[in-house]
Design a protein around this motif. Structure first.
Motif, PDB file in Angstrom:
ATOM      1  N   GLN A 105       8.634   4.791  20.071  1.00  0.00           N
ATOM      2  CA  GLN A 105       9.788   5.362  20.773  1.00  0.00           C
ATOM      3  C   GLN A 105      11.099   4.866  20.168  1.00  0.00           C
ATOM      4  O   GLN A 105      12.117   5.552  20.246  1.00  0.00           O
ATOM      5  CB  GLN A 105       9.747   5.007  22.253  1.00  0.00           C
ATOM      6  N   GLN A 106      11.063   3.686  19.559  1.00  0.00           N
ATOM      7  CA  GLN A 106      12.246   3.133  18.920  1.00  0.00           C
ATOM      8  C   GLN A 106      12.388   3.635  17.478  1.00  0.00           C
ATOM      9  O   GLN A 106      13.291   3.226  16.751  1.00  0.00           O
ATOM     10  CB  GLN A 106      12.194   1.592  18.913  1.00  0.00           C
ATOM     11  N   GLY A 107      11.444   4.490  17.045  1.00  0.00           N
ATOM     12  CA  GLY A 107      11.480   5.030  15.685  1.00  0.00           C
ATOM     13  C   GLY A 107      10.840   4.105  14.660  1.00  0.00           C
ATOM     14  O   GLY A 107      11.044   4.283  13.456  1.00  0.00           O
ATOM     15  N   ILE A 108      10.066   3.134  15.109  1.00  0.00           N
ATOM     16  CA  ILE A 108       9.443   2.157  14.216  1.00  0.00           C
ATOM     17  C   ILE A 108       7.999   2.549  13.970  1.00  0.00           C
ATOM     18  O   ILE A 108       7.232   2.763  14.899  1.00  0.00           O
ATOM     19  CB  ILE A 108       9.511   0.741  14.825  1.00  0.00           C
ATOM     20  N   HIS A 109       7.633   2.652  12.698  1.00  0.00           N
ATOM     21  CA  HIS A 109       6.257   2.939  12.299  1.00  0.00           C
ATOM     22  C   HIS A 109       5.532   1.601  12.128  1.00  0.00           C
ATOM     23  O   HIS A 109       6.055   0.691  11.489  1.00  0.00           O
ATOM     24  CB  HIS A 109       6.235   3.733  10.990  1.00  0.00           C
ATOM     25  N   VAL A 110       4.340   1.486  12.690  1.00  0.00           N
ATOM     26  CA  VAL A 110       3.588   0.233  12.652  1.00  0.00           C
ATOM     27  C   VAL A 110       2.357   0.378  11.774  1.00  0.00           C
ATOM     28  O   VAL A 110       1.548   1.280  11.974  1.00  0.00           O
ATOM     29  CB  VAL A 110       3.148  -0.204  14.072  1.00  0.00           C
ATOM     30  N   LEU A 111       2.235  -0.515  10.797  1.00  0.00           N
ATOM     31  CA  LEU A 111       1.006  -0.651  10.011  1.00  0.00           C
ATOM     32  C   LEU A 111       0.293  -1.885  10.545  1.00  0.00           C
ATOM     33  O   LEU A 111       0.913  -2.944  10.675  1.00  0.00           O
ATOM     34  CB  LEU A 111       1.313  -0.860   8.529  1.00  0.00           C
ATOM     35  N   ARG A 112      -0.980  -1.755  10.824  1.00  0.00           N
ATOM     36  CA  ARG A 112      -1.732  -2.859  11.419  1.00  0.00           C
ATOM     37  C   ARG A 112      -2.958  -3.151  10.553  1.00  0.00           C
ATOM     38  O   ARG A 112      -3.712  -2.249  10.224  1.00  0.00           O
ATOM     39  CB  ARG A 112      -2.143  -2.471  12.841  1.00  0.00           C
ATOM     40  N   PHE A 113      -3.127  -4.418  10.193  1.00  0.00           N
ATOM     41  CA  PHE A 113      -4.250  -4.861   9.373  1.00  0.00           C
ATOM     42  C   PHE A 113      -4.895  -6.085  10.009  1.00  0.00           C
ATOM     43  O   PHE A 113      -4.226  -6.852  10.702  1.00  0.00           O
ATOM     44  CB  PHE A 113      -3.774  -5.254   7.965  1.00  0.00           C
ATOM     45  N   TRP A 114      -6.169  -6.293   9.730  1.00  0.00           N
ATOM     46  CA  TRP A 114      -6.848  -7.514  10.154  1.00  0.00           C
ATOM     47  C   TRP A 114      -6.460  -8.651   9.207  1.00  0.00           C
ATOM     48  O   TRP A 114      -6.208  -8.433   8.023  1.00  0.00           O
ATOM     49  CB  TRP A 114      -8.367  -7.340  10.126  1.00  0.00           C
ATOM     50  N   ASN A 115      -6.437  -9.873   9.700  1.00  0.00           N
ATOM     51  CA  ASN A 115      -6.170 -11.043   8.851  1.00  0.00           C
ATOM     52  C   ASN A 115      -7.147 -11.097   7.679  1.00  0.00           C
ATOM     53  O   ASN A 115      -6.736 -11.339   6.534  1.00  0.00           O
ATOM     54  CB  ASN A 115      -6.271 -12.340   9.659  1.00  0.00           C
ATOM     55  N   ASN A 116      -8.430 -10.902   7.956  1.00  0.00           N
ATOM     56  CA  ASN A 116      -9.429 -10.957   6.877  1.00  0.00           C
ATOM     57  C   ASN A 116      -9.173  -9.886   5.830  1.00  0.00           C
ATOM     58  O   ASN A 116      -9.420 -10.099   4.645  1.00  0.00           O
ATOM     59  CB  ASN A 116     -10.845 -10.804   7.438  1.00  0.00           C
ATOM     60  N   GLN A 117      -8.708  -8.746   6.257  1.00  0.00           N
ATOM     61  CA  GLN A 117      -8.391  -7.677   5.316  1.00  0.00           C
ATOM     62  C   GLN A 117      -7.268  -8.113   4.377  1.00  0.00           C
ATOM     63  O   GLN A 117      -7.322  -7.860   3.178  1.00  0.00           O
ATOM     64  CB  GLN A 117      -8.003  -6.430   6.095  1.00  0.00           C
ATOM     65  N   MET A 118      -6.264  -8.788   4.928  1.00  0.00           N
ATOM     66  CA  MET A 118      -5.161  -9.280   4.098  1.00  0.00           C
ATOM     67  C   MET A 118      -5.665 -10.294   3.082  1.00  0.00           C
ATOM     68  O   MET A 118      -5.266 -10.277   1.923  1.00  0.00           O
ATOM     69  CB  MET A 118      -4.082  -9.918   5.001  1.00  0.00           C
ATOM     70  N   LEU A 119      -6.562 -11.162   3.503  1.00  0.00           N
ATOM     71  CA  LEU A 119      -7.062 -12.217   2.626  1.00  0.00           C
ATOM     72  C   LEU A 119      -8.062 -11.703   1.596  1.00  0.00           C
ATOM     73  O   LEU A 119      -8.084 -12.191   0.455  1.00  0.00           O
ATOM     74  CB  LEU A 119      -7.694 -13.337   3.455  1.00  0.00           C
ATOM     75  N   LEU A 120      -8.888 -10.728   1.969  1.00  0.00           N
ATOM     76  CA  LEU A 120      -9.960 -10.268   1.082  1.00  0.00           C
ATOM     77  C   LEU A 120      -9.641  -8.977   0.339  1.00  0.00           C
ATOM     78  O   LEU A 120     -10.249  -8.694  -0.690  1.00  0.00           O
ATOM     79  CB  LEU A 120     -11.253 -10.079   1.892  1.00  0.00           C
ATOM     80  N   GLU A 121      -8.729  -8.180   0.876  1.00  0.00           N
ATOM     81  CA  GLU A 121      -8.380  -6.893   0.263  1.00  0.00           C
ATOM     82  C   GLU A 121      -6.865  -6.798   0.098  1.00  0.00           C
ATOM     83  O   GLU A 121      -6.240  -5.808   0.461  1.00  0.00           O
ATOM     84  CB  GLU A 121      -8.890  -5.751   1.145  1.00  0.00           C
ATOM     85  N   THR A 122      -6.305  -7.829  -0.479  1.00  0.00           N
ATOM     86  CA  THR A 122      -4.854  -7.961  -0.595  1.00  0.00           C
ATOM     87  C   THR A 122      -4.214  -6.751  -1.267  1.00  0.00           C
ATOM     88  O   THR A 122      -3.196  -6.239  -0.795  1.00  0.00           O
ATOM     89  CB  THR A 122      -4.503  -9.250  -1.354  1.00  0.00           C
ATOM     90  N   GLU A 123      -4.799  -6.278  -2.350  1.00  0.00           N
ATOM     91  CA  GLU A 123      -4.200  -5.155  -3.075  1.00  0.00           C
ATOM     92  C   GLU A 123      -4.191  -3.875  -2.246  1.00  0.00           C
ATOM     93  O   GLU A 123      -3.241  -3.097  -2.316  1.00  0.00           O
ATOM     94  CB  GLU A 123      -4.933  -4.931  -4.397  1.00  0.00           C
ATOM     95  N   VAL A 124      -5.219  -3.662  -1.440  1.00  0.00           N
ATOM     96  CA  VAL A 124      -5.273  -2.471  -0.573  1.00  0.00           C
ATOM     97  C   VAL A 124      -4.139  -2.530   0.454  1.00  0.00           C
ATOM     98  O   VAL A 124      -3.451  -1.534   0.706  1.00  0.00           O
ATOM     99  CB  VAL A 124      -6.649  -2.367   0.131  1.00  0.00           C
ATOM    100  N   VAL A 125      -3.939  -3.697   1.045  1.00  0.00           N
ATOM    101  CA  VAL A 125      -2.876  -3.876   2.035  1.00  0.00           C
ATOM    102  C   VAL A 125      -1.510  -3.652   1.385  1.00  0.00           C
ATOM    103  O   VAL A 125      -0.671  -2.915   1.915  1.00  0.00           O
ATOM    104  CB  VAL A 125      -2.962  -5.263   2.698  1.00  0.00           C
ATOM    105  N   LEU A 126      -1.289  -4.261   0.243  1.00  0.00           N
ATOM    106  CA  LEU A 126       0.006  -4.098  -0.448  1.00  0.00           C
ATOM    107  C   LEU A 126       0.243  -2.650  -0.857  1.00  0.00           C
ATOM    108  O   LEU A 126       1.368  -2.153  -0.774  1.00  0.00           O
ATOM    109  CB  LEU A 126       0.085  -5.013  -1.662  1.00  0.00           C
ATOM    110  N   GLU A 127      -0.805  -1.961  -1.276  1.00  0.00           N
ATOM    111  CA  GLU A 127      -0.653  -0.554  -1.644  1.00  0.00           C
ATOM    112  C   GLU A 127      -0.251   0.286  -0.435  1.00  0.00           C
ATOM    113  O   GLU A 127       0.626   1.144  -0.530  1.00  0.00           O
ATOM    114  CB  GLU A 127      -1.952  -0.017  -2.243  1.00  0.00           C
TER     115      GLU A 127
END
Length: 141
Positions: free
Chosen positions: A92-114
């Motif tokens: 409602q505030q015009g903010i788009h949210v991307l949500r990732f699991w912590n493990n995803q950030m640690l194990l699939e870093t390039e996917v998250v950054l992409e």
């Protein structure tokens, strides 16, 4: 009622103190992401960490693109209703949210950054929430 996420009227003291505390005690996944996105390292975008918006604190927030990046631990699999309410408010505030699991950030870093890069890119429309995030390999998924 619209509350500007950029210059709030006054941030409640308890929320401000909690955000400061969260900046000092970031989980490993948040520390890694902060290292990779700080100082305009991804698409030239400036991110803030533990940024208050309304009564919520966003893990990482790019004001210019109105993009929030949330890293969730296993406890979030049990608080989906809260997260949905929070995301609806942010939308409602015009903010788009991307949500990732912590493990995803640690194990699939390039996917998250992409996914972050593509959402920041002026050449790409904002990706649907389920295209890249919560791929089911991380905690609770």
């Amino acid at each position: 009622m619209f509350i500007s996420p950029h210059h709030p009227q006054k941030i409640p003291e308890d929320l401000k103190a909690y955000a400061r505390e969260m900046r000092k005690k970031m989980p490993d996944a948040e520390e890694l992401l902060w290292y990779l996105i700080r100082n305009r390292k991804v698409a030239g975008a400036k991110f803030r960490r533990q940024h208050p918006v309304g009564r919520y604190i966003l893990d990482f927030y790019c004001v210019e693109k109105k993009l929030a990046v949330e890293l969730d631990g296993g406890q979030h699999s049990e608080q989906q209703t809260y997260d949905q309410t929070r995301d609806a408010y942010l939308s409602q505030q015009g903010i788009h949210v991307l949500r990732f699991w912590n493990n995803q950030m640690l194990l699939e870093t390039e996917v998250v950054l992409e996914a972050i890069y593509l959402n920041l890119s002026d050449n790409n429309p904002s990706l649907a929430s389920d295209e890249f995030q919560m791929l089911g390999r991380g905690e609770g998924g």
